[in-house]
Design a protein around this motif. Structure first.
Motif, PDB file in Angstrom:
ATOM      1  N   HIS A 187       0.791  -1.211  -0.066  1.00  0.00           N
ATOM      2  CA  HIS A 187       0.035   0.193  -0.138  1.00  0.00           C
ATOM      3  C   HIS A 187       0.862   1.190   0.102  1.00  0.00           C
ATOM      4  O   HIS A 187       0.479   2.212  -0.635  1.00  0.00           O
ATOM      5  N   SER A 188       2.030   1.206   0.701  1.00  0.00           N
ATOM      6  CA  SER A 188       2.834   2.389   0.912  1.00  0.00           C
ATOM      7  C   SER A 188       3.461   2.458  -0.497  1.00  0.00           C
ATOM      8  O   SER A 188       3.512   3.812  -0.997  1.00  0.00           O
ATOM      9  N   LEU A 189       4.036   1.405  -1.257  1.00  0.00           N
ATOM     10  CA  LEU A 189       4.688   1.708  -2.584  1.00  0.00           C
ATOM     11  C   LEU A 189       3.496   2.298  -3.679  1.00  0.00           C
ATOM     12  O   LEU A 189       3.942   3.199  -4.294  1.00  0.00           O
ATOM     13  N   ILE A 190       2.136   1.928  -3.627  1.00  0.00           N
ATOM     14  CA  ILE A 190       1.204   2.530  -4.462  1.00  0.00           C
ATOM     15  C   ILE A 190       1.130   3.755  -4.200  1.00  0.00           C
ATOM     16  O   ILE A 190       0.883   4.938  -5.036  1.00  0.00           O
ATOM     17  N   ASN A 191       0.925   4.356  -3.127  1.00  0.00           N
ATOM     18  CA  ASN A 191       0.660   5.546  -2.608  1.00  0.00           C
ATOM     19  C   ASN A 191       1.875   6.358  -2.904  1.00  0.00           C
ATOM     20  O   ASN A 191       1.696   7.740  -3.519  1.00  0.00           O
ATOM     21  N   GLU A 192       2.956   5.985  -2.918  1.00  0.00           N
ATOM     22  CA  GLU A 192       4.154   6.888  -3.084  1.00  0.00           C
ATOM     23  C   GLU A 192       4.313   6.994  -4.623  1.00  0.00           C
ATOM     24  O   GLU A 192       5.088   7.755  -4.916  1.00  0.00           O
ATOM     25  N   LEU A 193       4.169   5.784  -5.298  1.00  0.00           N
ATOM     26  CA  LEU A 193       4.146   5.850  -6.734  1.00  0.00           C
ATOM     27  C   LEU A 193       3.433   7.270  -7.276  1.00  0.00           C
ATOM     28  O   LEU A 193       3.943   7.954  -8.034  1.00  0.00           O
ATOM     29  N   LYS A 194       2.371   7.326  -6.763  1.00  0.00           N
ATOM     30  CA  LYS A 194       1.420   8.145  -7.237  1.00  0.00           C
ATOM     31  C   LYS A 194       1.734   9.589  -7.034  1.00  0.00           C
ATOM     32  O   LYS A 194       1.867  10.338  -7.668  1.00  0.00           O
ATOM     33  N   GLU A 203       1.038  14.631 -12.910  1.00  0.00           N
ATOM     34  CA  GLU A 203       0.008  14.280 -12.249  1.00  0.00           C
ATOM     35  C   GLU A 203      -1.062  13.392 -13.284  1.00  0.00           C
ATOM     36  O   GLU A 203      -1.920  12.636 -12.662  1.00  0.00           O
ATOM     37  N   SER A 204      -1.072  13.533 -14.217  1.00  0.00           N
ATOM     38  CA  SER A 204      -1.868  12.725 -15.514  1.00  0.00           C
ATOM     39  C   SER A 204      -1.356  11.245 -15.595  1.00  0.00           C
ATOM     40  O   SER A 204      -2.330  10.321 -16.050  1.00  0.00           O
ATOM     41  N   TRP A 205      -0.260  10.999 -15.124  1.00  0.00           N
ATOM     42  CA  TRP A 205       0.185   9.507 -15.181  1.00  0.00           C
ATOM     43  C   TRP A 205      -0.373   8.874 -14.340  1.00  0.00           C
ATOM     44  O   TRP A 205      -0.764   9.220 -13.063  1.00  0.00           O
ATOM     45  N   GLU A 206      -0.781   7.492 -14.506  1.00  0.00           N
ATOM     46  CA  GLU A 206      -1.791   6.814 -13.790  1.00  0.00           C
ATOM     47  C   GLU A 206      -1.073   5.468 -13.328  1.00  0.00           C
ATOM     48  O   GLU A 206      -0.047   4.962 -13.738  1.00  0.00           O
ATOM     49  N   VAL A 207      -1.430   5.021 -11.915  1.00  0.00           N
ATOM     50  CA  VAL A 207      -1.127   3.856 -11.208  1.00  0.00           C
ATOM     51  C   VAL A 207      -2.188   2.744 -11.198  1.00  0.00           C
ATOM     52  O   VAL A 207      -3.072   3.024 -10.833  1.00  0.00           O
ATOM     53  N   TYR A 208      -2.010   1.519 -11.762  1.00  0.00           N
ATOM     54  CA  TYR A 208      -2.770   0.667 -11.872  1.00  0.00           C
ATOM     55  C   TYR A 208      -2.169  -0.694 -10.932  1.00  0.00           C
ATOM     56  O   TYR A 208      -1.172  -0.892 -10.816  1.00  0.00           O
ATOM     57  N   VAL A 209      -2.989  -1.178 -10.237  1.00  0.00           N
ATOM     58  CA  VAL A 209      -2.870  -2.618  -9.646  1.00  0.00           C
ATOM     59  C   VAL A 209      -3.639  -3.612  -9.849  1.00  0.00           C
ATOM     60  O   VAL A 209      -4.706  -3.867  -9.735  1.00  0.00           O
ATOM     61  N   GLN A 210      -3.045  -4.690 -10.369  1.00  0.00           N
ATOM     62  CA  GLN A 210      -3.484  -5.932 -10.810  1.00  0.00           C
ATOM     63  C   GLN A 210      -3.747  -6.757  -9.645  1.00  0.00           C
ATOM     64  O   GLN A 210      -2.797  -6.996  -8.833  1.00  0.00           O
ATOM     65  N   GLN A 224      -7.701  -3.814   0.496  1.00  0.00           N
ATOM     66  CA  GLN A 224      -8.430  -3.485  -0.560  1.00  0.00           C
ATOM     67  C   GLN A 224      -9.121  -2.073  -0.825  1.00  0.00           C
ATOM     68  O   GLN A 224      -8.811  -1.470  -1.705  1.00  0.00           O
ATOM     69  N   ARG A 225      -9.646  -1.450   0.319  1.00  0.00           N
ATOM     70  CA  ARG A 225     -10.376   0.055   0.239  1.00  0.00           C
ATOM     71  C   ARG A 225      -8.919   0.955   0.084  1.00  0.00           C
ATOM     72  O   ARG A 225      -9.182   1.937  -0.811  1.00  0.00           O
ATOM     73  N   GLN A 226      -8.005   0.558   0.896  1.00  0.00           N
ATOM     74  CA  GLN A 226      -6.904   1.494   0.875  1.00  0.00           C
ATOM     75  C   GLN A 226      -6.177   1.364  -0.726  1.00  0.00           C
ATOM     76  O   GLN A 226      -5.823   2.511  -1.235  1.00  0.00           O
ATOM     77  N   LEU A 227      -5.909   0.079  -0.936  1.00  0.00           N
ATOM     78  CA  LEU A 227      -5.372   0.271  -2.385  1.00  0.00           C
ATOM     79  C   LEU A 227      -6.222   0.795  -3.535  1.00  0.00           C
ATOM     80  O   LEU A 227      -5.552   1.516  -4.532  1.00  0.00           O
ATOM     81  N   CYS A 228      -7.360   0.698  -3.497  1.00  0.00           N
ATOM     82  CA  CYS A 228      -8.361   1.167  -4.558  1.00  0.00           C
ATOM     83  C   CYS A 228      -8.454   2.631  -4.419  1.00  0.00           C
ATOM     84  O   CYS A 228      -8.416   3.286  -5.524  1.00  0.00           O
ATOM     85  N   THR A 229      -8.181   3.193  -3.234  1.00  0.00           N
ATOM     86  CA  THR A 229      -8.149   4.465  -3.123  1.00  0.00           C
ATOM     87  C   THR A 229      -6.734   5.285  -3.675  1.00  0.00           C
ATOM     88  O   THR A 229      -6.888   6.299  -4.181  1.00  0.00           O
TER      89      THR A 229
END
Length: 436
Positions: A187-194, A203-210, A224-229
């Motif tokens: 979760h930290s990784l996805i937050n920090e990527l964005k 800011e227009s670059w997107e981050v997706y999680v499979q 789940q909820r936090q990753l989706c956010t």
């Protein structure tokens, strides 16, 4: 009418209206705003993501699938699959340097936007063959995560990409080298990527999680909820839900529970998986449903027992071009059916076809089953669908018109974007444009 002498003079009425006009204006605007319908699928962008695999150009003969074969007119987004993570430096790395670098795979992929500027391009990182150890090590440290994120930013700038997809299979799972800290670290990784993209001015670059739909895997590694956010979109894997590892025949992308789906297998299907993610706080418009363009195969224990949940001795025979036991591309399935007698059946609850010939059995997707999934995705107002992968459809048209599965998916799902004639304005004055 106000009775008798209580009626104000006309001049007084004008003054009263003038005094109250600001309040009337606010009320009128509020009323008009409330009349604007809640956004529906037609009022939002939706996507059809196609996957290019960097190992498919290495096939011999006519079934080598190169970047020039990508049907950009059928896809809104194309993902380059897969890059990896260097387990020593924690930077992004090529997984097939002979193609990615020497044959300029990355550069030629980037050049697709020269001719198709509206096409969105992304890079998928990880995958099954990559393993989880490099992910686990990189995500475990803030310093290592920063090194990785910096390398992603540099790569995306160099190749003019629009997004990155993280495919860690699977955080927290002991059989994939996972630890209990993976769940928080991911979760930290996805937050920090964005956040890293924002700080870099993109800011227009997107981050997706499979992500999977197996609740065991989800419990071990996914908030789940936090990753989706944190992510822009969650890409739900609606396939490989069954296979020879289960010890019996089955379709691998079933829509619903069947009578033999009990215990840990209950709700491990498309409908159950989508519902679980939405029940855990992920809105439908952030979900992209993945569908397969391949089948899972089995070798029957008894040729006369060839229904669903029949006993097997192991995976099916390798395909002539894909070369892996238990797995056939759709182009191999339809070609096999042209060359020999196969009996095709339909899993009514699973909403998928399956077929058998001798001791070989395959569960797969066809145009009908994909149309059903696309209709369900539209009904649920999902943010999109993805097809894995382009090189597994009948892309050479050996069984009919090229790309029968992808064409069926696009026609049924009808991806849309919001646009207006001059491409400006708010969402209230933009019209949905059908991309089909």
């Amino acid at each position: 009418m106000i009775p008798g002498n209580l009626q104000p003079p006309v001049s007084g009425l004008k003054m009263l209206i003038n005094d109250m006009w600001p309040l009337i204006s606010v009320a009128l605007l509020l009323h008009l705003f409330l009349l604007v319908p809640t956004p529906t699928r037609a009022d939002r962008d939706t996507r059809l993501v196609c996957y290019f695999t960097n190992w498919s150009p290495q096939r011999s003969g006519e079934y080598a699938f190169d970047i020039s074969d990508i049907p950009v007119d059928l896809c809104t987004h194309v993902s380059y699959t897969f890059a990896g993570i260097d387990e020593h430096t924690f930077e992004l790395k090529s997984t097939v340097p002979s193609f990615d670098i020497l044959q300029k795979g990355y550069a030629r992929f980037s050049q697709l936007k020269d001719k198709y500027p509206n096409l969105k391009l992304s890079l998928a990182v990880g995958g099954w063959a990559h393993g989880g150890e490099a992910f686990q090590k990189m995500a475990s440290s803030l310093t290592f995560r920063e090194i990785f994120i910096d390398s992603v930013i540099e790569f995306m700038r160099r190749y003019n990409l629009d997004g990155v997809e993280m495919v860690w299979l699977w955080p927290g799972s002991p059989d994939r080298g996972g630890t209990t800290s993976d769940k928080d670290n991911y979760h930290s990784l996805i937050n920090e990527l964005k956040e890293g993209f924002r700080r870099a001015g993109h800011e227009s670059w997107e981050v997706y999680v499979q992500v999977p739909i197996d609740r065991y895997r989800l419990g071990l590694g996914y908030h789940q909820r936090q990753l989706c956010t944190a992510a822009d979109y969650v890409y739900i894997t609606g396939y490989d839900l069954r296979g020879s590892w289960n010890g019996q025949t089955d379709v691998h992308s079933a829509m619903n529970n069947r009578h033999f789906d009990t215990g840990a297998l209950r709700d491990v299907n498309v409908r159950g998986g989508l519902q679980d993610w939405m029940n855990n706080g992920c809105p439908a418009n952030k979900i992209v449903l993945g569908v397969p363009l391949f089948g899972r195969t089995y070798t029957l224990q008894d040729e006369s027992n060839h229904g669903l949940a029949a006993p097997i001795t192991g995976p099916g025979k390798p395909g002539p071009h894909t070369g892996d036991g238990g797995y056939l591309g759709y182009f191999e399935i339809c070609s096999a059916m042209k060359q020999s007698d196969w009996t095709i059946e339909w899993d009514e609850r699973g909403v998928c076809p399956y077929a058998y010939s001798g001791d070989q059995w395959v569960g797969y997707e066809n145009q009908i089953s994909l149309e059903e999934k696309a209709s369900y995705a539209r009904y649920m107002q999902l943010g999109g669908m993805y097809a894995f992968s382009l090189d597994l459809d009948d892309y050479r048209g050996k069984c009919g018109a090229p790309y029968p599965l992808l064409n069926a998916l696009r026609k049924a799902f009808k991806p849309k974007k919001l646009c207006s004639p001059d491409n400006i304005g708010t969402t209230f004055d933009r019209e949905p444009c059908d991309l089909a």
